[in-house]
Design an enzyme around this catalytic site. Structure first.
Site, PDB file in Angstrom:
ATOM      1  N   SER A 121       6.580  62.737  26.080  1.00 20.20           N
ATOM      2  CA  SER A 121       6.861  64.989  26.149  1.00 20.20           C
ATOM      3  C   SER A 121       6.024  65.537  25.687  1.00 20.20           C
ATOM      4  O   SER A 121       5.674  66.229  26.404  1.00 20.20           O
ATOM      5  CB  SER A 121       8.106  64.846  26.564  1.00 20.20           C
ATOM      6  OG  SER A 121       9.604  64.639  27.274  1.00 20.20           O
ATOM      7  N   LYS A 157       8.028  75.550  23.152  1.00 18.31           N
ATOM      8  CA  LYS A 157       9.139  75.379  23.905  1.00 18.31           C
ATOM      9  C   LYS A 157      10.321  75.201  23.180  1.00 18.31           C
ATOM     10  O   LYS A 157      10.860  75.209  22.098  1.00 18.31           O
ATOM     11  CB  LYS A 157       9.178  73.934  23.872  1.00 18.31           C
ATOM     12  CG  LYS A 157       9.396  72.624  24.855  1.00 18.31           C
ATOM     13  CD  LYS A 157       9.689  71.362  24.667  1.00 18.31           C
ATOM     14  CE  LYS A 157      10.229  70.290  25.324  1.00 18.31           C
ATOM     15  NZ  LYS A 157      10.002  68.802  25.565  1.00 18.31           N
ATOM     16  N   SER A 171       8.568  66.128  28.888  1.00 18.60           N
ATOM     17  CA  SER A 171       9.564  66.961  29.630  1.00 18.60           C
ATOM     18  C   SER A 171       8.622  68.490  28.970  1.00 18.60           C
ATOM     19  O   SER A 171       9.403  68.898  29.848  1.00 18.60           O
ATOM     20  CB  SER A 171      11.041  67.080  28.850  1.00 18.60           C
ATOM     21  OG  SER A 171      10.546  66.676  27.639  1.00 18.60           O
TER      22      SER A 171
HETATM   23  N1  GLN Z   1      10.505  61.166  30.288  1.00 15.70           N
HETATM   24  C1  GLN Z   1      10.970  59.887  29.193  1.00 15.70           C
HETATM   25  C2  GLN Z   1      12.727  60.227  29.125  1.00 15.70           C
HETATM   26  O1  GLN Z   1      12.870  61.554  30.104  1.00 15.70           O
HETATM   27  C3  GLN Z   1      10.401  61.497  28.411  1.00 15.70           C
HETATM   28  C4  GLN Z   1      10.781  62.409  27.872  1.00 15.70           C
HETATM   29  C5  GLN Z   1      10.545  63.500  26.285  1.00 15.70           C
HETATM   30  O2  GLN Z   1       9.780  62.623  24.936  1.00 15.70           O
HETATM   31  N2  GLN Z   1      11.004  63.883  25.903  1.00 15.70           N
HETATM   32  O3  GLN Z   1      14.065  60.568  28.242  1.00 15.70           O
END
Ligand code: GLN
Length: 483
Positions: free
Chosen positions: A175, A76, A151
């Site tokens: 995410s 990532k 994400s």
């Molecule tokens: N959807 C959550 C956020 O936007 C989690 C994102 C994540 O786990 N990086 O904060």
């Protein structure tokens, strides 16, 4: 060749059926051919990959072995990679070449893994759809009109489309698990402190945790083995021995106590997903598990608490991007304040700016007690609920998401609608617990995930349950049409 899992690749390499160099070339060609449909990569690292593959082949020829030796993966794009762009999905860091490798990157490279590239992601890991990336949205290989989740949507789409067997990802509020659910993968968020955050660009430091995304639990065990461990460079890394995650995959589930929280089956859950979750429960009962209804009464407060704490930490973490030290700098600033304002205004996208503002507000004098402190108290209540539940059960099971992957753009005008989709995943981050999502069936041709949560440092138990489930079901083996 591209259909192989990490475990199959490890066997093939050990049996000299093919070399890492051959496999790497096949996958790089496949990425070049198919990724334009998905947009799952921000950078391809062909030269590095071929160099690492040749080195891995040479190490094997010299008698070395190991499940990751010569295994192709991707990172990532928030794991720092020395000399290679590390963008975090943001214009702010489009020109940033990290001066060092993240611990996770260095550990996997030392184990002989081959880095094919850096995967697309929501900007600064903020999102649940991978639409906030400065490099454009990622498409779900199961239906190109739908989001892959976020994400870590780039890692998920790439692995689901068989562009490579596994990838690293991070999970601040879901995410890893949510994109795994949306793309028919297995994804594990480890216990907070199990995987080093050093060199992982911070979103919300008390919640962020790196982990594996792959097609099977067996492969997650292999990748996690290479990622986990104490790191003196990360002050929140925990000095606990790392167990052999592959060794416990075969354990029997006889007598395993599974807790199913009654709050999980409320009105917001798609009834078709509820049915698939019930089917997965029946499957685990056949394997000897015992089901018990439990309650997590403070779950309803978790989303508001998370969406105060995460932006608060983000507003603090992202203050380092000021146009002075690294990242985007505006043209011809009038003075220092103009430099800060325009560099940040131009470098950050709308979702990141929204969260910095919410976070700065929640932390400001006069509001700190009302918002931030309250949210921290809720965080403790959420953790206490889990501690009470784990006195009675060994794992907790439920849906990973209330709905399957939505259409691209469907939630763009209403950020809160997207935040609500995180309801089942964020509690594990607030409590620091490990969680796993695994394939449990399909709704309208879109994958559905079942989530398992375990007590601290019980990643092995999660992988064991998921592996036993996967030996008896075939959801996880199904590929998306066209890939
Ligand atoms: N959807 C959550 C956020 O936007 C989690 C994102 C994540 O786990 N990086 O904060």
């Amino acid at each position: 060749m591209h259909q192989m899992t990490l475990a199959e690749i490890a066997r093939g390499l050990a049996d000299k059926k093919f070399s890492s160099e051959e496999l790497t070339k096949v996958l790089l060609a496949r990425i070049t051919q198919l990724d334009p449909q998905l947009n799952s990569f921000i950078s391809l690292t062909e030269e590095l990959a071929l160099e690492q593959a040749k080195a891995a082949d040479a190490r094997r020829a010299n008698g070395e072995s190991g499940a990751l030796l010569g295994a192709p993966i991707a990172h990532k794009d928030l794991f720092c990679t020395q000399g290679i762009r590390t963008s975090c999905g943001s214009k702010m860091l489009d020109n940033f070449k990290a001066p060092y490798d993240a611990t996770v990157v260095a550990k996997l490279a030392a184990a002989g893994a081959v880095t094919l590239g850096k995967t697309n992601m929501d900007e600064f890991a903020m999102g649940s759809a991978n639409e906030s990336s400065w490099y454009g949205a990622v498409k779900n290989p199961w239906n190109l009109e739908h989001v892959p989740g976020g994400s870590s949507g780039g890692s998920a789409a790439a692995v689901a489309a068989r562009l490579l067997p596994a990838a690293t990802a991070t999970d601040t509020g879901g995410s890893i698990r949510q994109p795994a659910a949306f793309t028919n993968l297995t994804g594990l968020k480890p216990t907070y402190g199990r995987v080093s955050r050093w060199g992982m660009i911070a979103y919300a430091s008390s919640l962020d945790q790196g982990g594996p995304l792959a097609r099977t639990a067996e492969d997650c065990a292999i990748l996690l083995q290479g990622m986990a461990g104490f790191d003196q460079n990360d002050s929140t890394s925990i000095d606990e021995p790392v167990p052999d995650y592959s060794a416990s995959l075969g354990d029997s589930l006889q007598g395993l106590r599974i807790g199913v929280p009654k709050e999980y089956f409320s009105a917001g859950l798609d009834p078709r997903i509820a049915e698939l979750i019930q089917n997965s429960i029946k499957e685990l009962q056949k394997l000897g598990a015992v089901i018990k209804e439990i309650s997590l009464p403070n779950m309803q407060h978790a989303i508001p608490a998370y969406y105060v704490i995460a932006p608060a930490e983000a507003s603090s973490n992202l203050s380092r991007f000021d146009g002075v030290r690294f990242g985007h700098r505006c043209e011809q600033p009038k003075d220092l304040i103009d430099l800060y304002k325009r560099s940040r205004g131009e470098g950050f996208g709308p979702e990141v700016q929204r969260r910095i503002m919410v976070g700065a507000y929640a932390l400001s004098a006069g509001y700190y007690d009302a918002y931030y402190l309250k949210a921290q108290k809720i965080r403790r209540l959420v953790k206490n609920d889990f501690m009470a539940a784990f006195n009675e059960v060994d794992i907790i099971l439920g849906p990973t998401t209330p709905n399957p992957a939505w259409k691209l753009g469907a939630k763009n005008s209403d950020p809160v609608a997207a935040y609500l989709e995180d309801v089942y995943t964020i509690t594990a981050n607030l409590a620091g617990l490990p969680g796993l999502s695994m394939p449990a069936g399909f709704v309208d041709g879109l994958p559905v995930g079942v989530q398992l949560l375990a007590p601290y440092f019980q990643e092995g138990r999660l992988l064991n349950v998921a592996h036993q489930y996967q030996l008896n079901t075939d959801w996880h083996t199904r590929p998306p049409t066209g890939f």
